[in-house]
Design a protein around this motif. Structure first.
Motif, PDB file in Angstrom:
ATOM      1  N   MET A   1      92.735  56.541  15.348  1.00 20.80           N
ATOM      2  CA  MET A   1      91.695  55.678  15.883  1.00 20.80           C
ATOM      3  C   MET A   1      91.029  56.403  17.058  1.00 20.80           C
ATOM      4  O   MET A   1      91.672  57.063  17.851  1.00 20.80           O
ATOM      5  N   LYS A   2      89.756  56.233  17.169  1.00 22.05           N
ATOM      6  CA  LYS A   2      89.022  56.889  18.243  1.00 22.05           C
ATOM      7  C   LYS A   2      89.394  56.302  19.603  1.00 22.05           C
ATOM      8  O   LYS A   2      89.841  55.166  19.704  1.00 22.05           O
ATOM      9  N   LEU A   3      89.191  57.089  20.624  1.00 18.24           N
ATOM     10  CA  LEU A   3      89.555  56.680  21.983  1.00 18.24           C
ATOM     11  C   LEU A   3      88.821  55.415  22.411  1.00 18.24           C
ATOM     12  O   LEU A   3      89.429  54.494  22.973  1.00 18.24           O
ATOM     13  N   ILE A   4      87.532  55.333  22.139  1.00 19.48           N
ATOM     14  CA  ILE A   4      86.744  54.162  22.544  1.00 19.48           C
ATOM     15  C   ILE A   4      87.275  52.901  21.868  1.00 19.48           C
ATOM     16  O   ILE A   4      87.393  51.849  22.515  1.00 19.48           O
ATOM     17  N   GLU A   5      87.640  53.015  20.593  1.00 18.78           N
ATOM     18  CA  GLU A   5      88.192  51.860  19.883  1.00 18.78           C
ATOM     19  C   GLU A   5      89.519  51.424  20.489  1.00 18.78           C
ATOM     20  O   GLU A   5      89.785  50.230  20.632  1.00 18.78           O
ATOM     21  N   GLN A   6      90.366  52.390  20.826  1.00 16.13           N
ATOM     22  CA  GLN A   6      91.657  52.050  21.427  1.00 16.13           C
ATOM     23  C   GLN A   6      91.481  51.405  22.798  1.00 16.13           C
ATOM     24  O   GLN A   6      92.180  50.447  23.133  1.00 16.13           O
ATOM     25  N   LEU A   7      90.548  51.926  23.585  1.00 18.89           N
ATOM     26  CA  LEU A   7      90.315  51.341  24.904  1.00 18.89           C
ATOM     27  C   LEU A   7      89.756  49.929  24.786  1.00 18.89           C
ATOM     28  O   LEU A   7      90.170  49.025  25.519  1.00 18.89           O
ATOM     29  N   ALA A   8      88.813  49.728  23.867  1.00 16.40           N
ATOM     30  CA  ALA A   8      88.252  48.386  23.667  1.00 16.40           C
ATOM     31  C   ALA A   8      89.318  47.421  23.176  1.00 16.40           C
ATOM     32  O   ALA A   8      89.404  46.271  23.648  1.00 16.40           O
ATOM     33  N   THR A   9      90.146  47.871  22.257  1.00 17.25           N
ATOM     34  CA  THR A   9      91.212  47.016  21.735  1.00 17.25           C
ATOM     35  C   THR A   9      92.224  46.663  22.819  1.00 17.25           C
ATOM     36  O   THR A   9      92.676  45.518  22.910  1.00 17.25           O
ATOM     37  N   SER A  10      92.584  47.638  23.651  1.00 18.52           N
ATOM     38  CA  SER A  10      93.535  47.352  24.727  1.00 18.52           C
ATOM     39  C   SER A  10      92.933  46.392  25.746  1.00 18.52           C
ATOM     40  O   SER A  10      93.629  45.521  26.277  1.00 18.52           O
ATOM     41  N   PHE A  11      91.642  46.528  26.024  1.00 19.79           N
ATOM     42  CA  PHE A  11      90.969  45.603  26.939  1.00 19.79           C
ATOM     43  C   PHE A  11      91.002  44.176  26.379  1.00 19.79           C
ATOM     44  O   PHE A  11      91.348  43.221  27.084  1.00 19.79           O
ATOM     45  N   ILE A  12      90.649  44.033  25.108  1.00 21.95           N
ATOM     46  CA  ILE A  12      90.623  42.707  24.477  1.00 21.95           C
ATOM     47  C   ILE A  12      92.023  42.106  24.413  1.00 21.95           C
ATOM     48  O   ILE A  12      92.221  40.921  24.704  1.00 21.95           O
ATOM     49  N   ALA A  13      93.008  42.917  24.045  1.00 23.76           N
ATOM     50  CA  ALA A  13      94.388  42.413  23.962  1.00 23.76           C
ATOM     51  C   ALA A  13      94.889  41.956  25.327  1.00 23.76           C
ATOM     52  O   ALA A  13      95.526  40.898  25.449  1.00 23.76           O
ATOM     53  N   THR A  14      94.592  42.730  26.344  1.00 24.92           N
ATOM     54  CA  THR A  14      95.024  42.368  27.693  1.00 24.92           C
ATOM     55  C   THR A  14      94.356  41.079  28.152  1.00 24.92           C
ATOM     56  O   THR A  14      95.019  40.184  28.689  1.00 24.92           O
ATOM     57  N   ALA A  15      93.054  40.984  27.933  1.00 21.64           N
ATOM     58  CA  ALA A  15      92.338  39.764  28.334  1.00 21.64           C
ATOM     59  C   ALA A  15      92.828  38.557  27.537  1.00 21.64           C
ATOM     60  O   ALA A  15      92.952  37.452  28.082  1.00 21.64           O
ATOM     61  N   ALA A  16      93.124  38.749  26.253  1.00 27.34           N
ATOM     62  CA  ALA A  16      93.628  37.638  25.431  1.00 27.34           C
ATOM     63  C   ALA A  16      94.986  37.165  25.921  1.00 27.34           C
ATOM     64  O   ALA A  16      95.246  35.954  25.990  1.00 27.34           O
ATOM     65  N   PHE A  17      95.857  38.099  26.271  1.00 29.40           N
ATOM     66  CA  PHE A  17      97.154  37.691  26.814  1.00 29.40           C
ATOM     67  C   PHE A  17      96.997  37.033  28.179  1.00 29.40           C
ATOM     68  O   PHE A  17      97.753  36.127  28.518  1.00 29.40           O
ATOM     69  N   ALA A  18      96.027  37.474  28.942  1.00 26.86           N
ATOM     70  CA  ALA A  18      95.764  36.835  30.227  1.00 26.86           C
ATOM     71  C   ALA A  18      95.361  35.375  30.017  1.00 26.86           C
ATOM     72  O   ALA A  18      95.763  34.497  30.784  1.00 26.86           O
ATOM     73  N   ILE A  19      94.584  35.117  28.979  1.00 30.08           N
ATOM     74  CA  ILE A  19      94.211  33.724  28.657  1.00 30.08           C
ATOM     75  C   ILE A  19      95.463  32.927  28.302  1.00 30.08           C
ATOM     76  O   ILE A  19      95.634  31.789  28.742  1.00 30.08           O
ATOM     77  N   LEU A  20      96.354  33.529  27.502  1.00 24.37           N
ATOM     78  CA  LEU A  20      97.599  32.840  27.135  1.00 24.37           C
ATOM     79  C   LEU A  20      98.461  32.525  28.355  1.00 24.37           C
ATOM     80  O   LEU A  20      99.174  31.526  28.384  1.00 24.37           O
ATOM     81  N   PHE A  21      98.396  33.393  29.372  1.00 27.26           N
ATOM     82  CA  PHE A  21      99.186  33.198  30.583  1.00 27.26           C
ATOM     83  C   PHE A  21      98.483  32.321  31.613  1.00 27.26           C
ATOM     84  O   PHE A  21      98.969  32.178  32.738  1.00 27.26           O
ATOM     85  N   ASN A  22      97.334  31.769  31.252  1.00 28.95           N
ATOM     86  CA  ASN A  22      96.578  30.865  32.124  1.00 28.95           C
ATOM     87  C   ASN A  22      96.206  31.488  33.465  1.00 28.95           C
ATOM     88  O   ASN A  22      96.316  30.847  34.503  1.00 28.95           O
ATOM     89  N   VAL A  23      95.739  32.726  33.437  1.00 30.72           N
ATOM     90  CA  VAL A  23      95.282  33.329  34.685  1.00 30.72           C
ATOM     91  C   VAL A  23      93.925  32.732  35.041  1.00 30.72           C
ATOM     92  O   VAL A  23      93.227  32.206  34.170  1.00 30.72           O
ATOM     93  N   PRO A  24      93.535  32.780  36.298  1.00 33.48           N
ATOM     94  CA  PRO A  24      92.215  32.254  36.667  1.00 33.48           C
ATOM     95  C   PRO A  24      91.106  32.959  35.885  1.00 33.48           C
ATOM     96  O   PRO A  24      91.153  34.175  35.666  1.00 33.48           O
ATOM     97  N   LYS A  25      90.104  32.188  35.480  1.00 33.68           N
ATOM     98  CA  LYS A  25      89.029  32.732  34.643  1.00 33.68           C
ATOM     99  C   LYS A  25      88.290  33.880  35.318  1.00 33.68           C
ATOM    100  O   LYS A  25      87.821  34.787  34.653  1.00 33.68           O
ATOM    101  N   GLY A  26      88.197  33.850  36.631  1.00 38.21           N
ATOM    102  CA  GLY A  26      87.490  34.895  37.354  1.00 38.21           C
ATOM    103  C   GLY A  26      88.195  36.241  37.352  1.00 38.21           C
ATOM    104  O   GLY A  26      87.617  37.243  37.772  1.00 38.21           O
ATOM    105  N   THR A  27      89.439  36.280  36.883  1.00 37.75           N
ATOM    106  CA  THR A  27      90.194  37.539  36.888  1.00 37.75           C
ATOM    107  C   THR A  27      90.419  38.099  35.490  1.00 37.75           C
ATOM    108  O   THR A  27      91.133  39.095  35.342  1.00 37.75           O
ATOM    109  N   LEU A  28      89.834  37.500  34.470  1.00 39.13           N
ATOM    110  CA  LEU A  28      90.058  37.974  33.099  1.00 39.13           C
ATOM    111  C   LEU A  28      89.536  39.388  32.889  1.00 39.13           C
ATOM    112  O   LEU A  28      90.221  40.231  32.291  1.00 39.13           O
ATOM    113  N   LEU A  29      88.337  39.665  33.359  1.00 34.81           N
ATOM    114  CA  LEU A  29      87.775  41.005  33.167  1.00 34.81           C
ATOM    115  C   LEU A  29      88.571  42.060  33.936  1.00 34.81           C
ATOM    116  O   LEU A  29      88.839  43.148  33.414  1.00 34.81           O
ATOM    117  N   GLN A  30      88.957  41.725  35.159  1.00 33.27           N
ATOM    118  CA  GLN A  30      89.738  42.669  35.954  1.00 33.27           C
ATOM    119  C   GLN A  30      91.108  42.908  35.310  1.00 33.27           C
ATOM    120  O   GLN A  30      91.595  44.047  35.287  1.00 33.27           O
TER     121      GLN A  30
END
Length: 144
Positions: A1-30
């Protein structure tokens, strides 16, 4: 898999797990950014090449440091960034392969896979703790 795809996937996975953990909405991107940086560093270490366990240790330590910096900047607990940010480094696929091999009575494959998954999980824990200890030592040195 290309680097950009892996980075995008890791970003999405991290943000999705952050949603599952009920982190404040303002910190999802960070939080997604922390996970993406940790995964990028892990991939960079594998290219050098570094052993995956050592790469996991160093990447988890980096995730913890970035989490501490973001926690100070955004005035939130460190755990908001560190727990979700560590998700891309968790050796879930490796643990799955180990369990699948064990169920299929292929113990010669299962044992090394399980040992590697265990060592990588331990490296994550050690990296997080090591970073926290260093942070406390630096704070104590600055105060005294």
């Amino acid at each position: 898999m290309k680097l950009i795809e892996q980075l995008a996937t890791s970003f999405i996975a991290t943000a999705a797990f952050a949603i599952l953990f009920n982190v404040p909405k303002g910190t999802l991107l960070q939080g997604g950014f922390v996970g993406m940086l940790g995964w990028a560093l892990y991939l960079a270490f594998l290219e050098v090449p570094v052993d995956p366990v050592v790469a996991t240790l160093l990447s988890s330590c980096f995730v913890a440091v970035v989490s501490q910096v973001f926690a100070k900047i955004y005035k939130t607990p460190v755990i908001v960034f560190s727990v979700s940010g560590i998700i891309p480094l968790v050796p879930g696929g490796l643990a799955y392969d180990a369990m699948r091999s064990a169920v299929q009575n292929q113990y010669d494959l299962a044992v090394p896979l399980a040992a590697k998954a265990f060592m990588m999980s331990g490296a994550i824990a050690i990296g997080l703790v090591f970073s926290e200890v260093i942070n406390h030592l630096i704070r104590r040195f600055r105060q005294g």
